[in-house]
Motif scaffolding. Structure first.
Motif, PDB file in Angstrom:
ATOM      1  N   VAL A 194       0.869  -1.177   0.000  1.00 61.10           N
ATOM      2  CA  VAL A 194       0.000   0.000   0.000  1.00 61.10           C
ATOM      3  C   VAL A 194       0.902   1.222   0.000  1.00 61.10           C
ATOM      4  O   VAL A 194       1.636   1.476   0.966  1.00 61.10           O
ATOM      5  N   ILE A 195       0.873   1.963  -1.093  1.00 65.59           N
ATOM      6  CA  ILE A 195       1.785   3.086  -1.288  1.00 65.59           C
ATOM      7  C   ILE A 195       1.077   4.397  -0.984  1.00 65.59           C
ATOM      8  O   ILE A 195       0.069   4.738  -1.618  1.00 65.59           O
ATOM      9  N   ASN A 196       1.584   5.113  -0.002  1.00 69.12           N
ATOM     10  CA  ASN A 196       1.180   6.498   0.210  1.00 69.12           C
ATOM     11  C   ASN A 196       2.081   7.339  -0.681  1.00 69.12           C
ATOM     12  O   ASN A 196       3.271   7.461  -0.419  1.00 69.12           O
ATOM     13  N   PRO A 197       1.565   7.963  -1.759  1.00 69.33           N
ATOM     14  CA  PRO A 197       2.435   8.664  -2.691  1.00 69.33           C
ATOM     15  C   PRO A 197       3.071   9.946  -2.152  1.00 69.33           C
ATOM     16  O   PRO A 197       3.958  10.504  -2.795  1.00 69.33           O
ATOM     17  N   ASN A 198       2.609  10.450  -0.995  1.00 74.04           N
ATOM     18  CA  ASN A 198       3.305  11.591  -0.415  1.00 74.04           C
ATOM     19  C   ASN A 198       4.341  11.108   0.601  1.00 74.04           C
ATOM     20  O   ASN A 198       4.501   9.918   0.826  1.00 74.04           O
ATOM     21  N   THR A 199       5.049  12.036   1.228  1.00 78.52           N
ATOM     22  CA  THR A 199       6.149  11.654   2.111  1.00 78.52           C
ATOM     23  C   THR A 199       5.819  11.843   3.583  1.00 78.52           C
ATOM     24  O   THR A 199       6.719  11.862   4.421  1.00 78.52           O
ATOM     25  N   SER A 200       4.536  11.953   3.932  1.00 77.65           N
ATOM     26  CA  SER A 200       4.127  12.093   5.321  1.00 77.65           C
ATOM     27  C   SER A 200       4.107  10.738   6.012  1.00 77.65           C
ATOM     28  O   SER A 200       3.265   9.888   5.705  1.00 77.65           O
ATOM     29  N   ALA A 201       5.023  10.534   6.963  1.00 81.78           N
ATOM     30  CA  ALA A 201       5.071   9.260   7.683  1.00 81.78           C
ATOM     31  C   ALA A 201       3.810   9.038   8.502  1.00 81.78           C
ATOM     32  O   ALA A 201       3.323   7.905   8.617  1.00 81.78           O
ATOM     33  N   ALA A 202       3.267  10.114   9.081  1.00 86.81           N
ATOM     34  CA  ALA A 202       2.047   9.987   9.883  1.00 86.81           C
ATOM     35  C   ALA A 202       0.887   9.511   9.027  1.00 86.81           C
ATOM     36  O   ALA A 202       0.085   8.664   9.452  1.00 86.81           O
ATOM     37  N   HIS A 217      -1.517  19.625  -9.369  1.00 85.68           N
ATOM     38  CA  HIS A 217      -0.999  18.822 -10.474  1.00 85.68           C
ATOM     39  C   HIS A 217       0.512  18.664 -10.368  1.00 85.68           C
ATOM     40  O   HIS A 217       1.054  17.607 -10.705  1.00 85.68           O
ATOM     41  N   VAL A 218       1.200  19.700  -9.927  1.00 89.79           N
ATOM     42  CA  VAL A 218       2.657  19.613  -9.753  1.00 89.79           C
ATOM     43  C   VAL A 218       2.997  18.567  -8.697  1.00 89.79           C
ATOM     44  O   VAL A 218       3.892  17.733  -8.890  1.00 89.79           O
ATOM     45  N   ASP A 219       2.278  18.609  -7.564  1.00 89.31           N
ATOM     46  CA  ASP A 219       2.489  17.594  -6.530  1.00 89.31           C
ATOM     47  C   ASP A 219       2.311  16.189  -7.105  1.00 89.31           C
ATOM     48  O   ASP A 219       3.101  15.279  -6.818  1.00 89.31           O
ATOM     49  N   GLU A 220       1.273  16.009  -7.912  1.00 93.37           N
ATOM     50  CA  GLU A 220       1.006  14.687  -8.482  1.00 93.37           C
ATOM     51  C   GLU A 220       2.121  14.241  -9.418  1.00 93.37           C
ATOM     52  O   GLU A 220       2.490  13.060  -9.443  1.00 93.37           O
ATOM     53  N   ALA A 221       2.673  15.191 -10.184  1.00 90.23           N
ATOM     54  CA  ALA A 221       3.742  14.838 -11.115  1.00 90.23           C
ATOM     55  C   ALA A 221       4.964  14.314 -10.373  1.00 90.23           C
ATOM     56  O   ALA A 221       5.558  13.289 -10.748  1.00 90.23           O
ATOM     57  N   PHE A 222       5.364  14.985  -9.303  1.00 89.69           N
ATOM     58  CA  PHE A 222       6.511  14.526  -8.527  1.00 89.69           C
ATOM     59  C   PHE A 222       6.183  13.225  -7.791  1.00 89.69           C
ATOM     60  O   PHE A 222       7.027  12.326  -7.684  1.00 89.69           O
ATOM     61  N   ALA A 267       4.204  10.875  -8.724  1.00 87.15           N
ATOM     62  CA  ALA A 267       4.146   9.748  -9.651  1.00 87.15           C
ATOM     63  C   ALA A 267       5.512   9.097  -9.840  1.00 87.15           C
ATOM     64  O   ALA A 267       5.618   7.876 -10.026  1.00 87.15           O
ATOM     65  N   VAL A 268       6.575   9.898  -9.778  1.00 84.54           N
ATOM     66  CA  VAL A 268       7.922   9.337  -9.885  1.00 84.54           C
ATOM     67  C   VAL A 268       8.203   8.415  -8.703  1.00 84.54           C
ATOM     68  O   VAL A 268       8.714   7.307  -8.869  1.00 84.54           O
ATOM     69  N   GLY A 269       7.844   8.874  -7.509  1.00 85.53           N
ATOM     70  CA  GLY A 269       8.038   8.044  -6.325  1.00 85.53           C
ATOM     71  C   GLY A 269       7.238   6.763  -6.387  1.00 85.53           C
ATOM     72  O   GLY A 269       7.708   5.693  -5.955  1.00 85.53           O
ATOM     73  N   VAL A 270       6.015   6.841  -6.907  1.00 80.14           N
ATOM     74  CA  VAL A 270       5.183   5.652  -7.055  1.00 80.14           C
ATOM     75  C   VAL A 270       5.858   4.646  -7.981  1.00 80.14           C
ATOM     76  O   VAL A 270       5.953   3.448  -7.675  1.00 80.14           O
ATOM     77  N   ALA A 271       6.350   5.113  -9.125  1.00 79.62           N
ATOM     78  CA  ALA A 271       7.012   4.211 -10.073  1.00 79.62           C
ATOM     79  C   ALA A 271       8.223   3.546  -9.442  1.00 79.62           C
ATOM     80  O   ALA A 271       8.464   2.343  -9.630  1.00 79.62           O
ATOM     81  N   GLU A 272       8.994   4.306  -8.683  1.00 80.19           N
ATOM     82  CA  GLU A 272      10.172   3.737  -8.045  1.00 80.19           C
ATOM     83  C   GLU A 272       9.801   2.664  -7.021  1.00 80.19           C
ATOM     84  O   GLU A 272      10.460   1.622  -6.922  1.00 80.19           O
ATOM     85  N   LEU A 273       8.736   2.903  -6.263  1.00 79.13           N
ATOM     86  CA  LEU A 273       8.318   1.921  -5.254  1.00 79.13           C
ATOM     87  C   LEU A 273       7.752   0.659  -5.897  1.00 79.13           C
ATOM     88  O   LEU A 273       7.973  -0.454  -5.395  1.00 79.13           O
ATOM     89  N   PHE A 316      -5.924  10.176  -3.600  1.00 76.26           N
ATOM     90  CA  PHE A 316      -7.180  10.234  -4.343  1.00 76.26           C
ATOM     91  C   PHE A 316      -7.027  10.764  -5.769  1.00 76.26           C
ATOM     92  O   PHE A 316      -7.944  10.649  -6.566  1.00 76.26           O
ATOM     93  N   GLY A 317      -5.859  11.306  -6.108  1.00 80.19           N
ATOM     94  CA  GLY A 317      -5.617  11.680  -7.499  1.00 80.19           C
ATOM     95  C   GLY A 317      -5.141  10.515  -8.345  1.00 80.19           C
ATOM     96  O   GLY A 317      -4.958  10.666  -9.549  1.00 80.19           O
ATOM     97  N   ASP A 318      -4.933   9.345  -7.725  1.00 81.86           N
ATOM     98  CA  ASP A 318      -4.400   8.158  -8.403  1.00 81.86           C
ATOM     99  C   ASP A 318      -3.145   8.486  -9.212  1.00 81.86           C
ATOM    100  O   ASP A 318      -3.013   8.085 -10.378  1.00 81.86           O
ATOM    101  N   PRO A 319      -2.169   9.203  -8.606  1.00 81.02           N
ATOM    102  CA  PRO A 319      -0.998   9.629  -9.386  1.00 81.02           C
ATOM    103  C   PRO A 319      -0.121   8.454  -9.797  1.00 81.02           C
ATOM    104  O   PRO A 319       0.198   7.576  -8.997  1.00 81.02           O
ATOM    105  N   GLY A 320       0.242   8.443 -11.074  1.00 78.49           N
ATOM    106  CA  GLY A 320       1.134   7.401 -11.574  1.00 78.49           C
ATOM    107  C   GLY A 320       0.497   6.040 -11.735  1.00 78.49           C
ATOM    108  O   GLY A 320       1.208   5.043 -11.902  1.00 78.49           O
ATOM    109  N   LEU A 321      -0.824   5.964 -11.717  1.00 73.53           N
ATOM    110  CA  LEU A 321      -1.500   4.660 -11.738  1.00 73.53           C
ATOM    111  C   LEU A 321      -1.188   3.863 -13.001  1.00 73.53           C
ATOM    112  O   LEU A 321      -0.856   2.680 -12.931  1.00 73.53           O
ATOM    113  N   LEU A 322      -1.288   4.489 -14.163  1.00 71.24           N
ATOM    114  CA  LEU A 322      -1.073   3.743 -15.404  1.00 71.24           C
ATOM    115  C   LEU A 322       0.381   3.317 -15.549  1.00 71.24           C
ATOM    116  O   LEU A 322       0.669   2.215 -16.033  1.00 71.24           O
TER     117      LEU A 322
END
Length: 244
Positions: free
Chosen positions: A5-13, A47-52, A54-60, A77-83
């Protein structure tokens, strides 16, 4: 089975919140591993947040394939990097918006969404169109709460208030919570409001479990095929020799 389960942001909480919600509904024998990228935005509200992100999602996901995960949930909820994630993964990959919209459509003829900030409403509306469910959604509402402020009593009161207005004004049979950080709120809101409130994190976990149990993974023809190896430069140079 093992689900990442990937949280695409960097908030540990927020990763902890999402992981707890996912484990609460996971079946016996399902291992939930909640992760977040090493770099990127601490919340996703543009959209900028989602773009960055998505890179983290791909790496994970790339790393997760080496670790042998059976499936993935993208808990933003933006489903960033899903495809892109689906191109990289053998097993099923679901975004929480897609999962929540479909779950709500199975529970009621019409539903509304309560999300965080008004600026993210068009993102949710775009996804509704992309997933073919725009006619089932009456309205996407914003509680006007920044993502990082969700874990407070005041935030819960505002979200509950917007949910009540949706119930009373929109003529709906179900509600969708429009942020992974709201993952633990759905059971209490369902009891308070007297209608099903869908959280995408838990819905996606159960859908991914079901797809894995059915022996179904991401299709690997057409646009779901593994990306062809090619040269990358700069910080992405290690992707150059990768043949998925």
């Amino acid at each position: 089975m093992r689900i990442c389960v990937i949280n695409p942001n960097t908030s540990a909480a927020m990763t902890e919140t999402i992981g707890r919600a996912a484990r609460r509904v996971a079946a016996a024998g399902t291992e939930i591993v909640a992760q977040q990228p090493d770099a990127g935005p601490e919340s996703i509200e543009s959209h900028v947040d989602e773009a960055f992100a998505a890179v983290g999602v791909a790496e994970l996901v790339r790393r997760g394939e080496l670790l042998g995960f059976d499936g993935y949930v993208l808990a933003c909820f933006g489903d960033p990097g899903l495809l892109a994630a689906r191109e990289l993964a053998k097993g099923p990959v679901l975004g929480i918006a897609e999962a929540a919209f479909h779950a709500a459509s199975m529970l009621a003829g019409r539903f509304s969404v309560v999300t965080t900030l008004a600026r993210t409403v068009p993102i949710a509306e775009h996804l509704l169109h992309a997933y073919g469910l725009e006619r089932r959604c009456v309205r996407v509402r914003a509680a006007e709460i920044p993502v990082l402020d969700l874990d407070t009593p005041a935030a819960y009161a505002r979200i509950a208030g917007e949910c009540r207005r949706a119930r009373d004004e929109d003529g709906i049979g179900a509600l969708v919570l429009g942020c992974g950080g709201m993952a633990e709120l759905a059971p209490e809101l369902s009891r308070e409001l007297g209608l099903p409130v869908v959280d995408g994190v838990t819905a996606a976990v159960k859908f991914v479990e079901s797809l894995i149990a059915l022996g179904l993974g991401t299709g690997k023809t057409g646009d779901g095929a593994y990306p062809p190896p090619k040269r990358y430069v700069g910080r992405f140079a290690d992707w150059t020799t990768t043949a998925c």
